[in-house]
Design a protein around this motif. Structure first.
Motif, PDB file in Angstrom:
ATOM      1  N   LYS A 132       0.913  -1.067   0.526  1.00  0.00           N
ATOM      2  CA  LYS A 132      -0.319  -0.161  -0.055  1.00  0.00           C
ATOM      3  C   LYS A 132       0.815   1.163  -0.020  1.00  0.00           C
ATOM      4  O   LYS A 132       1.847   1.184   0.808  1.00  0.00           O
ATOM      5  CB  LYS A 132      -0.517  -0.012   1.071  1.00  0.00           C
ATOM      6  CG  LYS A 132      -1.844  -1.344   1.634  1.00  0.00           C
ATOM      7  CD  LYS A 132      -3.035  -1.047   0.459  1.00  0.00           C
ATOM      8  CE  LYS A 132      -3.696  -1.943   0.710  1.00  0.00           C
ATOM      9  NZ  LYS A 132      -5.062  -2.336  -0.293  1.00  0.00           N
ATOM     10  N   SER A 133       0.312   2.136  -0.555  1.00  0.00           N
ATOM     11  CA  SER A 133       0.879   3.673  -0.297  1.00  0.00           C
ATOM     12  C   SER A 133       0.640   4.628   0.576  1.00  0.00           C
ATOM     13  O   SER A 133      -0.427   4.084   1.342  1.00  0.00           O
ATOM     14  CB  SER A 133       0.685   4.482  -1.336  1.00  0.00           C
ATOM     15  OG  SER A 133      -0.410   5.070  -1.912  1.00  0.00           O
ATOM     16  N   TRP A 134       1.299   5.775   0.866  1.00  0.00           N
ATOM     17  CA  TRP A 134       0.356   6.445   1.879  1.00  0.00           C
ATOM     18  C   TRP A 134      -0.895   7.003   2.044  1.00  0.00           C
ATOM     19  O   TRP A 134      -0.975   7.596   0.421  1.00  0.00           O
ATOM     20  CB  TRP A 134       1.354   7.432   2.681  1.00  0.00           C
ATOM     21  CG  TRP A 134       2.380   6.684   3.362  1.00  0.00           C
ATOM     22  CD1 TRP A 134       3.944   6.714   2.646  1.00  0.00           C
ATOM     23  CD2 TRP A 134       2.949   7.257   4.435  1.00  0.00           C
ATOM     24  NE1 TRP A 134       4.855   6.278   3.654  1.00  0.00           N
ATOM     25  CE2 TRP A 134       4.305   6.474   4.391  1.00  0.00           C
ATOM     26  CE3 TRP A 134       2.078   6.885   5.392  1.00  0.00           C
ATOM     27  CZ2 TRP A 134       4.789   5.946   5.723  1.00  0.00           C
ATOM     28  CZ3 TRP A 134       2.410   6.420   6.788  1.00  0.00           C
ATOM     29  CH2 TRP A 134       3.916   6.153   7.087  1.00  0.00           C
ATOM     30  N   ASN A 135      -2.228   7.010   2.579  1.00  0.00           N
ATOM     31  CA  ASN A 135      -2.897   7.036   2.637  1.00  0.00           C
ATOM     32  C   ASN A 135      -2.939   8.778   3.544  1.00  0.00           C
ATOM     33  O   ASN A 135      -2.993   8.923   4.602  1.00  0.00           O
ATOM     34  CB  ASN A 135      -4.056   6.532   3.025  1.00  0.00           C
ATOM     35  CG  ASN A 135      -5.710   7.571   2.848  1.00  0.00           C
ATOM     36  OD1 ASN A 135      -5.761   8.418   2.929  1.00  0.00           O
ATOM     37  ND2 ASN A 135      -6.686   6.817   2.880  1.00  0.00           N
ATOM     38  N   TRP A 136      -2.468   9.595   3.047  1.00  0.00           N
ATOM     39  CA  TRP A 136      -2.832  11.209   3.230  1.00  0.00           C
ATOM     40  C   TRP A 136      -3.662  11.581   3.784  1.00  0.00           C
ATOM     41  O   TRP A 136      -3.782  12.304   4.847  1.00  0.00           O
ATOM     42  CB  TRP A 136      -1.798  12.446   2.399  1.00  0.00           C
ATOM     43  CG  TRP A 136      -0.810  11.915   1.823  1.00  0.00           C
ATOM     44  CD1 TRP A 136      -0.227  11.280   0.410  1.00  0.00           C
ATOM     45  CD2 TRP A 136       0.490  11.509   2.427  1.00  0.00           C
ATOM     46  NE1 TRP A 136       1.232  11.501   0.087  1.00  0.00           N
ATOM     47  CE2 TRP A 136       1.113  11.303   1.604  1.00  0.00           C
ATOM     48  CE3 TRP A 136       1.017  11.702   3.426  1.00  0.00           C
ATOM     49  CZ2 TRP A 136       2.760  10.436   1.711  1.00  0.00           C
ATOM     50  CZ3 TRP A 136       2.716  11.546   3.995  1.00  0.00           C
ATOM     51  CH2 TRP A 136       2.869  10.681   3.338  1.00  0.00           C
ATOM     52  N   ASP A 137      -4.927  10.909   3.418  1.00  0.00           N
ATOM     53  CA  ASP A 137      -6.251  11.983   4.203  1.00  0.00           C
ATOM     54  C   ASP A 137      -6.393  10.576   5.830  1.00  0.00           C
ATOM     55  O   ASP A 137      -6.583  11.839   6.733  1.00  0.00           O
ATOM     56  CB  ASP A 137      -7.515  12.190   3.771  1.00  0.00           C
ATOM     57  CG  ASP A 137      -6.970  11.956   2.188  1.00  0.00           C
ATOM     58  OD1 ASP A 137      -6.851  13.233   2.708  1.00  0.00           O
ATOM     59  OD2 ASP A 137      -8.133  12.297   1.141  1.00  0.00           O
ATOM     60  N   ALA A 141      -6.457  12.901   9.403  1.00  0.00           N
ATOM     61  CA  ALA A 141      -6.974  12.555  10.309  1.00  0.00           C
ATOM     62  C   ALA A 141      -6.722  12.360  11.609  1.00  0.00           C
ATOM     63  O   ALA A 141      -7.189  12.712  12.773  1.00  0.00           O
ATOM     64  CB  ALA A 141      -8.255  10.966   9.994  1.00  0.00           C
ATOM     65  N   LEU A 142      -5.116  11.725  11.384  1.00  0.00           N
ATOM     66  CA  LEU A 142      -4.926  11.022  12.692  1.00  0.00           C
ATOM     67  C   LEU A 142      -3.446  12.040  12.925  1.00  0.00           C
ATOM     68  O   LEU A 142      -3.072  11.346  14.581  1.00  0.00           O
ATOM     69  CB  LEU A 142      -3.916   9.511  12.977  1.00  0.00           C
ATOM     70  CG  LEU A 142      -5.246   8.514  12.064  1.00  0.00           C
ATOM     71  CD1 LEU A 142      -3.774   7.176  11.994  1.00  0.00           C
ATOM     72  CD2 LEU A 142      -5.903   7.786  13.385  1.00  0.00           C
ATOM     73  N   PHE A 170       4.106  13.845   3.474  1.00  0.00           N
ATOM     74  CA  PHE A 170       4.958  14.658   5.655  1.00  0.00           C
ATOM     75  C   PHE A 170       4.460  15.564   5.584  1.00  0.00           C
ATOM     76  O   PHE A 170       4.626  16.035   6.806  1.00  0.00           O
ATOM     77  CB  PHE A 170       6.171  13.632   6.172  1.00  0.00           C
ATOM     78  CG  PHE A 170       6.303  12.145   6.291  1.00  0.00           C
ATOM     79  CD1 PHE A 170       5.315  12.257   6.516  1.00  0.00           C
ATOM     80  CD2 PHE A 170       6.939  10.771   5.013  1.00  0.00           C
ATOM     81  CE1 PHE A 170       5.174  10.410   7.113  1.00  0.00           C
ATOM     82  CE2 PHE A 170       6.380   9.438   5.449  1.00  0.00           C
ATOM     83  CZ  PHE A 170       5.396   9.354   6.231  1.00  0.00           C
ATOM     84  N   ILE A 171       5.340  16.704   5.152  1.00  0.00           N
ATOM     85  CA  ILE A 171       5.606  18.094   5.234  1.00  0.00           C
ATOM     86  C   ILE A 171       4.219  18.893   5.602  1.00  0.00           C
ATOM     87  O   ILE A 171       3.742  19.271   6.076  1.00  0.00           O
ATOM     88  CB  ILE A 171       6.108  19.028   4.019  1.00  0.00           C
ATOM     89  CG1 ILE A 171       7.981  18.746   4.534  1.00  0.00           C
ATOM     90  CG2 ILE A 171       5.931  20.315   3.819  1.00  0.00           C
ATOM     91  CD1 ILE A 171       8.779  19.097   2.586  1.00  0.00           C
ATOM     92  N   ASP A 172       3.032  17.986   4.471  1.00  0.00           N
ATOM     93  CA  ASP A 172       1.559  18.335   4.966  1.00  0.00           C
ATOM     94  C   ASP A 172       1.382  18.464   6.558  1.00  0.00           C
ATOM     95  O   ASP A 172       0.272  18.765   6.953  1.00  0.00           O
ATOM     96  CB  ASP A 172       0.818  17.922   3.872  1.00  0.00           C
ATOM     97  CG  ASP A 172       1.232  18.719   1.906  1.00  0.00           C
ATOM     98  OD1 ASP A 172       2.024  20.175   2.639  1.00  0.00           O
ATOM     99  OD2 ASP A 172       0.652  18.412   1.426  1.00  0.00           O
ATOM    100  N   VAL A 173       1.722  17.341   6.222  1.00  0.00           N
ATOM    101  CA  VAL A 173       1.583  16.497   7.907  1.00  0.00           C
ATOM    102  C   VAL A 173       1.335  17.517   9.413  1.00  0.00           C
ATOM    103  O   VAL A 173       0.988  17.914   9.476  1.00  0.00           O
ATOM    104  CB  VAL A 173       1.501  14.900   7.603  1.00  0.00           C
ATOM    105  CG1 VAL A 173       0.759  14.466   9.361  1.00  0.00           C
ATOM    106  CG2 VAL A 173       0.874  14.126   6.877  1.00  0.00           C
TER     107      VAL A 173
END
Length: 526
Positions: A132-137, A141-142, A170-173
């Motif tokens: 799987k790839s990262w699910n940024w949404d 949320a986490l 990751f920068i957006d997170v």
């Protein structure tokens, strides 16, 4: 340092100094305990005997020993009864200088510090499910449940691996997790995330653009620098410990010449003049040569003449004969003729948080870091050299290790600032932004000549000093006492420690800065 500093656990001390043969032993000085007792069974100022040794990575250079002897520290020919470097050399022993060998030991020490870097391994990382790839949404949320340091390290790991899409994710997170008015790690995270973004965009050289802030006026910058000077003891530690060493080394001299490679606003010499005025039999002639730096010049709104005028007025009011000589250039451009050295003076050279700005052999063939050390060895030679530096290893570290070290070190610094000012204090926010964040962004976003923040731990400075022909001169207990008295005005988590003749400043159990003193080795010709 322009003004920068880190947190640590007991295990972290072992991490910073990997040493399978030696257990670390610091003499800790409790600045908040007047009776000399210590809950952690640390040594105190009242302990008898010299400062005990902490066996950080070091080099022993004698005709009979192999460098990096695991059970010994530096063999120091200085005959002081306070010798904490091991047994003094006998009069018959010969001193063998091997520059190629010493340079190989710098590389060996670097390998030792970075081998299986525990600061990187501390963050085991987390990854999406297999295939799987990262699910940024989902990750966004986490964010309340995520560990900010882990996310920072994952972003840095993606940058290091060249996975720019993941790094941007990751920068957006991170932008949802950080705040310049939050907890220490949230504030630090804001600037480290900007450093990652600047590195990706190739804008690391433009610190202000990377930080999304306007350049302050000189008066504003002076104000911000003053805030950090007052709420953190890092600069006062440098001034207090160095002045005590200078006063002791020149106790019998009638003419003293101090060469300072980052004189800034001249604050250190206000204190030194006061102390010289108290000397029995009258004050000596004090000559100060100041080397300028662009940030201090901008902040003071003028050249070094302003510093000289201020110090001259102070000296006149205290009855201290005084001369001022300016070297209006960066340390990289300094040569002997710029320093105003004359016969008859006891020459002292002071490097306060500045030598790490000089490019070394990893940056340019000129290697100004070592060139300056060889230059000052030729001044007469000098009576004493004082060196104050941040205890951090970012000079030649690969990017991911450097990022982890920056995260570790500046977490402690931001914690120490947090203890002095409220989190929503506008002056503190501006001071961190203008005087600390630029260092952080520079270490993360820049490479080669653009990266000017290149710190080294004391073990590596020791090798450089020995290569240049110096031997350690143990910082005395009077210097430790003066620094301890100064620390009484600060948070109780600041502590002092003694190690291999040097004085360490800690935040909790994390070494933040060191002050060491050096004298020319009469048995070594370089």
């Amino acid at each position: 340092m322009q003004t920068s500093q880190k947190h640590h656990t007991a295990a972290g001390l072992h991490m910073l100094y990997p040493q399978p043969h030696c257990s670390p032993q610091f003499q800790m000085i409790d600045n908040n305990n007047n009776n000399g007792s210590s809950k952690e069974s640390f040594f105190t100022l009242e302990s008898s005997g010299p400062l005990p040794s902490y066996d950080s990575p070091s080099v022993s250079i004698t005709s009979a020993r192999t460098p990096f002897s695991p059970h010994s520290c530096i063999s120091d020919p200085h005959p002081s009864p306070e010798n904490v470097y091991g047994s003094p050399l006998s009069a018959a022993s010969s001193y063998v200088y091997d520059e190629a060998g010493i340079k190989s030991k710098i590389r060996e020490l670097e390998d030792s510090l970075l081998s299986g870097d525990p600061k990187v391994e501390e963050y085991s990382g987390f990854s999406p499910a297999a295939g799987k790839s990262w699910n940024w949404d989902e990750l966004l949320a986490l964010t309340p449940q995520l560990d900010l340091k882990e996310v920072l390290m994952e972003g840095a790991r993606a940058v290091s691996d060249g996975d720019f899409a993941t790094a941007c994710g990751f920068i957006d997170v991170l932008e949802q997790m950080v705040s310049v008015s939050g907890t220490p790690v949230q504030r630090l995270g804001a600037y480290m995330a900007e450093g990652l973004r600047a590195r990706l965009e190739g804008s690391g050289g433009n610190i202000y653009r990377a930080l999304k802030c306007n350049e302050p006026t000189g008066r504003e910058l002076m104000s911000y620098m003053g805030v950090l000077y007052e709420i953190c003891p890092y600069w006062k530690f440098a001034y207090t410990a160095s002045n005590a060493a200078i006063l002791e080394a020149t106790a019998g001299d009638s003419k003293i010449h101090v060469i300072d490679f980052q004189i800034a606003q001249g604050s250190q010499y206000m204190f030194l003049i006061h102390e010289l005025a108290k000397r029995p039999g009258g004050a000596p002639l004090l000559r100060v040569t100041g080397v300028d730096d662009s940030q201090s010049r901008y902040a003071r709104g003028g050249g070094l003449g302003l510093v000289g005028e201020k110090l001259a007025k102070m000296a006149e009011s205290c009855g201290v004969p005084f001369e001022f000589h300016d070297a209006v250039m960066s340390g990289c451009k300094v040569h002997r003729e710029h320093l105003g050295v004359e016969p008859g003076f006891a020459v002292v050279v002071n490097f306060p948080y500045v030598l790490h700005h000089m490019p070394d052999e990893s940056v340019s063939v000129e290697n100004h870091r070592d060139r300056l050390l060889h230059l000052i060895k030729s001044l007469g030679p000098p009576r004493l050299v004082t060196l104050v530096e941040q205890e951090s290893n970012t000079n030649t570290s690969p990017f991911l290790s450097r990022f982890a070290e920056t995260l570790d070190y500046y977490t402690a610094m931001f914690e120490s600032i947090d203890a002095a000012r409220p989190r929503d204090d506008r002056q503190r926010i501006s001071a961190e932004q203008q005087c600390v964040a630029r260092d952080i962004v520079n270490m993360i976003a820049c490479e080669e000549r653009e990266r000017v923040e290149r710190h080294e731990v004391l073990g590596k400075w020791r090798v450089r000093m020995m290569m240049a022909g110096f031997v350690g001169w143990p910082v005395s207990r009077s210097a430790a006492f003066a620094a301890s008295e100064m620390l009484k005005g600060y948070d109780k988590n600041y502590k002092l420690g003694g190690s291999e003749g040097a004085l360490y400043l800690f935040w909790k159990r994390r070494p933040m800065a060191t002050c060491s003193a050096w004298k020319p080795n009469p048995n070594q010709i370089v």
